[in-house]
Scaffold this motif. Structure first.
Motif, short mmCIF file in Angstrom:
data_model
loop_
_atom_site.label_atom_id
_atom_site.label_comp_id
_atom_site.label_asym_id
_atom_site.label_seq_id
_atom_site.Cartn_x
_atom_site.Cartn_y
_atom_site.Cartn_z
N ASP A 27 -43.69 25.61 -21.61
CA ASP A 27 -44.79 25.46 -22.55
C ASP A 27 -44.27 25.77 -23.95
OD1 ASP A 27 -47.89 25.31 -22.99
OD2 ASP A 27 -47.27 27.11 -24.05
N LEU A 28 -44.84 25.08 -24.94
CA LEU A 28 -44.53 25.35 -26.34
C LEU A 28 -45.77 25.85 -27.05
CD1 LEU A 28 -42.65 22.04 -27.39
CD2 LEU A 28 -41.66 24.10 -26.34
N GLU A 29 -45.58 26.81 -27.94
CA GLU A 29 -46.62 27.15 -28.91
C GLU A 29 -46.13 26.61 -30.26
OE1 GLU A 29 -49.56 28.26 -28.18
OE2 GLU A 29 -49.02 28.55 -26.07
N GLU A 38 -44.33 22.89 -36.63
CA GLU A 38 -43.10 23.46 -36.07
C GLU A 38 -43.36 24.14 -34.73
OE1 GLU A 38 -40.83 25.82 -38.87
OE2 GLU A 38 -41.85 24.85 -40.55
N ILE A 39 -42.28 24.31 -33.97
CA ILE A 39 -42.31 25.06 -32.72
C ILE A 39 -42.21 26.54 -33.03
CG2 ILE A 39 -41.10 25.52 -30.55
CD1 ILE A 39 -40.14 22.60 -30.60
N LEU A 40 -43.14 27.32 -32.53
CA LEU A 40 -43.13 28.78 -32.73
C LEU A 40 -42.49 29.52 -31.58
CD1 LEU A 40 -46.75 29.29 -34.13
CD2 LEU A 40 -44.61 29.32 -35.43
N SER A 41 -42.65 29.01 -30.36
CA SER A 41 -42.08 29.71 -29.21
C SER A 41 -41.97 28.75 -28.04
CB SER A 41 -42.94 30.91 -28.81
OG SER A 41 -44.24 30.50 -28.42
N ILE A 42 -41.04 29.07 -27.14
CA ILE A 42 -40.84 28.32 -25.90
C ILE A 42 -40.83 29.32 -24.75
CG2 ILE A 42 -39.34 26.77 -24.60
CD1 ILE A 42 -38.10 25.86 -27.20
N GLY A 43 -41.60 29.01 -23.71
CA GLY A 43 -41.60 29.83 -22.50
C GLY A 43 -41.37 28.94 -21.29
N ALA A 44 -40.66 29.44 -20.29
CA ALA A 44 -40.36 28.62 -19.11
C ALA A 44 -40.10 29.52 -17.90
CB ALA A 44 -39.14 27.75 -19.37
N VAL A 45 -40.34 28.93 -16.72
CA VAL A 45 -40.07 29.62 -15.46
C VAL A 45 -39.56 28.60 -14.46
CG1 VAL A 45 -42.48 29.37 -14.69
CG2 VAL A 45 -41.03 31.16 -13.68
N LYS A 46 -38.65 29.01 -13.60
CA LYS A 46 -38.08 28.10 -12.61
C LYS A 46 -38.93 28.10 -11.33
CE LYS A 46 -33.32 28.30 -14.27
NZ LYS A 46 -31.90 28.57 -13.96
N VAL A 47 -38.98 26.91 -10.71
CA VAL A 47 -39.65 26.75 -9.43
C VAL A 47 -38.68 26.04 -8.49
CG1 VAL A 47 -41.63 25.81 -8.18
CG2 VAL A 47 -41.90 26.57 -10.55
#
Length: 242
Positions: free
Chosen positions: A63-65, A76-85
């Motif tokens: 997901d991007l904020e 602009e992109i403020l943050s990136i979050g990710a998780v592996k499945v």
């Protein structure tokens, strides 16, 4: 004539990182970045994610904020979050999160929505480094996002702006699975989908929090569409094209 969605999708995912990017990167990025992109190209060539059984498919849900909805207008992109499945199982400890540097004033709405303040992003890493670190985390995995057009638009824009590279990773939208598994249910917002599925809504509008909730949705609906007889992503896109 309208192109068959499956054919259109396969055309989109067959691309490789254009080798011409390396020449432009030599002048603006480190040799390590260039080496990383070369290795990534090899991995993207090898992976055949359309035919990998869903029960074995490795994905990165992200997901991007952002400061708004229009990167072409300067958002602009403020943050990136990710998780592996892996194989439908969320790997809660295998996560990625980073703020990205932004020197513009954030609107009150964005600050309230995301909890991000100017002081948080003024000293954050440059977006070019954040993206390289993110792609290193992803490697050859399939990307997944909830209503992924927003994320795809920003990654396409900033890949070109920063690296002169087309965005070539594959992104699967969780809404595709919802549409197949529950065609009579119309849900858009992530929190509504989570409520519908009994998934706790935690850290909404935090990039990693949203990624984790989306990963739970992905895991749940992958199981449901497998029960409907779909074995891989090719089956999913064939179903959507009918």
């Amino acid at each position: 004539m309208r192109m068959n969605p499956l054919i259109q999708f396969m055309k989109q995912v067959q691309g490789k990182i254009n080798s011409s990017v390396y020449a432009s990167l030599q002048g603006q990025s480190s040799p390590q970045h260039v080496a990383f992109l070369r290795q990534l190209e090899k991995e993207l060539k090898v992976e055949e994610s359309l035919v990998v059984p869903l029960k074995e498919l490795n994905v990165v849900v992200f997901d991007l904020e952002t400061t708004g909805f229009f990167p072409e207008q300067g958002d602009e992109i403020l943050s990136i979050g990710a998780v592996k499945v892996r194989g439908g199982v969320v790997q809660q400890e295998e996560t990625f999160y980073s703020l990205a540097r932004c020197n513009r004033e954030l609107t009150p709405e964005i600050k309230v929505l995301t909890g991000i303040e100017e002081c948080d992003v003024e000293t954050a890493p440059e977006l070019s480094k954040v993206l390289v670190d993110f792609y290193d985390f992803v490697k050859g995995a399939v990307l997944v996002a909830h209503h992924a057009s927003h994320e795809k638009k920003f990654l396409q824009h900033y890949n070109w702006k920063l690296f002169r590279s087309q965005f070539k990773h594959r992104i699967v939208d969780t809404s595709f699975l919802l549409r197949i598994a529950e065609p009579n249910v119309s849900l858009v917002r992530l929190e509504d989908c989570c409520d519908h599925c009994g998934i706790p809504v935690v850290d909404r509008h935090h990039a990693l929090g949203d990624a984790k909730m989306t990963a739970e949705l992905w895991s749940m609906y992958v199981e449901r569409i497998q029960a409907l007889g779909m074995k891989n992503l090719r089956d999913v896109y064939e179903k959507l094209s009918r």
